[in-house]
Design a protein around this motif. Structure first.
Motif, PDB file in Angstrom:
ATOM      1  N   LEU A 116       0.855  -1.475   0.074  1.00 51.16           N
ATOM      2  CA  LEU A 116       0.712   0.152   0.318  1.00 51.16           C
ATOM      3  C   LEU A 116       0.843   1.435   0.504  1.00 51.16           C
ATOM      4  O   LEU A 116       2.136   1.115   0.765  1.00 51.16           O
ATOM      5  CB  LEU A 116      -0.977  -0.069   1.077  1.00 51.16           C
ATOM      6  CG  LEU A 116      -1.671  -1.365   1.594  1.00 51.16           C
ATOM      7  CD1 LEU A 116      -2.396  -1.178   3.099  1.00 51.16           C
ATOM      8  CD2 LEU A 116      -2.825  -1.347  -0.092  1.00 51.16           C
ATOM      9  N   GLY A 125       8.600   8.437  -2.474  1.00 55.31           N
ATOM     10  CA  GLY A 125       9.224   9.256  -1.138  1.00 55.31           C
ATOM     11  C   GLY A 125      10.241   9.814  -1.983  1.00 55.31           C
ATOM     12  O   GLY A 125      11.033   9.439  -2.510  1.00 55.31           O
ATOM     13  N   ALA A 177       6.859   0.169   5.686  1.00 58.34           N
ATOM     14  CA  ALA A 177       8.287   0.895   5.763  1.00 58.34           C
ATOM     15  C   ALA A 177       7.535   1.961   4.895  1.00 58.34           C
ATOM     16  O   ALA A 177       8.604   2.300   3.878  1.00 58.34           O
ATOM     17  CB  ALA A 177       8.571  -0.208   4.475  1.00 58.34           C
ATOM     18  N   TYR A 229      17.564  18.912   0.753  1.00 55.09           N
ATOM     19  CA  TYR A 229      17.540  19.276  -1.024  1.00 55.09           C
ATOM     20  C   TYR A 229      18.383  18.798  -1.290  1.00 55.09           C
ATOM     21  O   TYR A 229      19.762  18.931  -1.229  1.00 55.09           O
ATOM     22  CB  TYR A 229      16.802  20.564  -0.553  1.00 55.09           C
ATOM     23  CG  TYR A 229      16.223  20.824   0.627  1.00 55.09           C
ATOM     24  CD1 TYR A 229      15.144  21.107   0.215  1.00 55.09           C
ATOM     25  CD2 TYR A 229      16.126  20.832   2.111  1.00 55.09           C
ATOM     26  CE1 TYR A 229      13.720  21.267   1.572  1.00 55.09           C
ATOM     27  CE2 TYR A 229      14.952  21.129   2.743  1.00 55.09           C
ATOM     28  CZ  TYR A 229      13.708  21.175   2.547  1.00 55.09           C
ATOM     29  OH  TYR A 229      12.406  21.211   3.469  1.00 55.09           O
TER      30      TYR A 229
END
Ligand SMILES: Cc1cc2nc3c(=O)[nH]c(=O)nc-3n(C[C@H](O)[C@H](O)[C@H](O)COP(=O)(O)OP(=O)(O)OC[C@H]3O[C@@H](n4cnc5c(N)ncnc54)[C@H](O)[C@@H]3O)c2cc1C
Length: 426
Positions: A62, A70, A240, A262
């Protein structure tokens, strides 16, 4: 006034997404049961899914956003051995276990290389070597000791004294370097896409835009996982979510500190300019707490990463700060335009080590503290094997520290940031 020159196609999204954007999957019905439900679709979750499917388990992943959305498609692509703590501190803190823990990071590196080779993942992987740069004379004097300790741990490392640094990096800002040839570089989003393909080919069920919203442990040890699209019964659950962990398992959330990092990517440099900055295409990291990390991409852009402080910031402020830092390190890049700027969340822990364990029966694997390409791949496989019935090695069974009163807001970060900045300046 903004001083950063921007290329006409400037975008605030990862440079890596140009060639490997996160893709939306066709909507499919959610299963009502699975042997294992994995929450989080980055390297950890996808590698675990591929391994569990290979071991004959039914697996459902999921992911709240697109798969790989991510840190796994936003990082610097540096594949490095070791942890956030230096190897000397690791051995001091954990003794013989420290050796085993360090060896695990070498196994992780080997696993990444083997996974890429066996599955023919085209992700521009190469053994670039990594150069660690001392920003103070005192740190440069410690590099010999560090090389020696690394040698004892099975990693060849060579000190590059200040007078020879020009052969490795086009800047006069540093006092010496430590070169580890074994480290590599890759295109992180293409690597992720290859792992996702592997998981799919082996029969794992992957769902994007499907956040897990609650995990309930039932009598008998099974779980009910609620999602935005219905509920799934599962024999095991793997969390996770690393730096993107939400409050779904509060006792884990209290142990992970999300910290933004960044990166800017310039437009392609001429080959002379690229060579003048990083002649041997190494992965570069400096020794500050608020460190810079930088490298060239396959098409000769400079990718320069870091952060100024722990205070909240925006992409354009981070970009301007990074541009100033990049041109301070490499004055020859002044005037080069920035084409991409982006950020992502790193999952830090209070002991600066990754953790794998169980809370109320839910397995978790996270806390890579910014060096997670190799370790997340490795933890994904380790967590899968543990869930499938193998023993978890004893050296991974360590306390997972938290901080009193820490729930969601990291109230201690301003003080830690102030302390780190002072250390960096001293
Ligand atoms: C800017 C940056 C640069 C980095 N550079 C490097 C580097 O050069 N080398 C290196 O080794 N490491 C680097 N890292 C670290 C590395 O990228 C990470 O450690 C690694 O990607 C972690 O993978 P993961 O699968 O555990 O987590 P992630 O890839 O972050 O995936 C976690 C996922 O969980 C999902 N999620 C969260 N909550 C839920 C929920 N309730 N339901 C469903 N899904 C959920 C999120 O949407 C997210 O996609 C960097 C990280 C950043 C941010």
């Amino acid at each position: 006034m903004r001083l950063t020159p921007l290329a006409p196609g400037y975008r605030e999204e990862p440079y890596w997404w140009r060639d490997a954007p996160p893709v939306r999957l066709p909507e499919a019905p959610l299963p009502t049961e699975a042997d294992v439900v994995i929450i989080g679709g980055g390297y950890t979750g996808i590698m675990a899914a591929a391994r569990l499917a290979w071991r004959g388990r039914s697996v459902t992943v999921l992911e709240k956003n697109e798969l790989g959305w991510g840190a796994s498609s936003r990082n610097g692509g540096m594949v490095l051995p070791g942890f956030k703590s230096d190897p000397g501190s690791l051995l001091k803190r954990y003794g013989d276990d420290g050796r085993l823990l360090f060896q695990a990071t070498l196994d992780a590196l080997a696993l990444v290389e083997e996974t890429i080779r066996v599955n023919q993942i085209e992700c521009q992987y190469f053994r670039s070597g990594q150069l660690f740069l001392a920003h103070k004379p005192a740190l440069a004097r410690q590099l010999d000791d560090e090389a020696h300790i690394l040698g004892q741990l099975g990693v060849t490392a060579r000190v590059v004294p200040r007078v020879e640094l020009a052969s490795e990096v086009g800047t006069s800002l540093y006092y010496g370097g430590l070169l580890v040839e074994r480290s590599g570089g890759l295109h992180p989003a293409k690597y992720f896409a290859g792992l996702a393909q592997l998981a799919r080919d082996r029969g794992a069920h992957l769902y994007d835009h499907t956040p897990a919203t609650a995990v309930e442990c039932r009598r008998g040890g099974s779980f009910a996982v609620s999602t935005s699209r219905g509920q799934i019964s599962a024999g095991h659950v793997l969390l996770a979510t690393n730096g993107y962990s939400d409050a779904i398992i509060p006792s884990v959330r209290r142990r992970v500190i999300p910290i933004g990092s960044y990166i800017i990517a310039t437009e392609p440099l001429s080959s002379e300019l690229a060579r003048s900055a990083i002649p041997n295409r190494r992965m570069l990291i400096d020794s500050k707490n608020f460190l810079y990390y930088w490298r060239l991409s396959a098409d000769d852009r400079m990718l320069f990463g870091g952060r100024a402080s722990f205070a909240p910031t925006t992409i354009d402020r981070a970009r301007d700060w990074l541009y100033a830092a990049m041109t301070r390190v490499h004055p020859q890049l002044r005037g080069v335009r920035v084409e991409h700027a982006w950020g992502g969340l790193v999952g830090f822990t209070f002991d600066r080590m990754p953790h794998i364990g169980r809370r109320k029966g839910v397995t978790f694997a996270l806390g890579y503290c910014g060096t997670g390409i190799a370790m997340a791949t490795y933890f994904g496989q380790l967590a899968a094997d543990w869930i499938a019935g193998d023993e978890l090695p004893a050296y991974w069974r360590r306390p997972f520290p938290s901080m009193p009163l820490y729930r969601e807001r990291a109230w201690f970060l301003p003080a830690v940031g102030w302390y780190y900045r002072a250390l960096d300046r001293l």
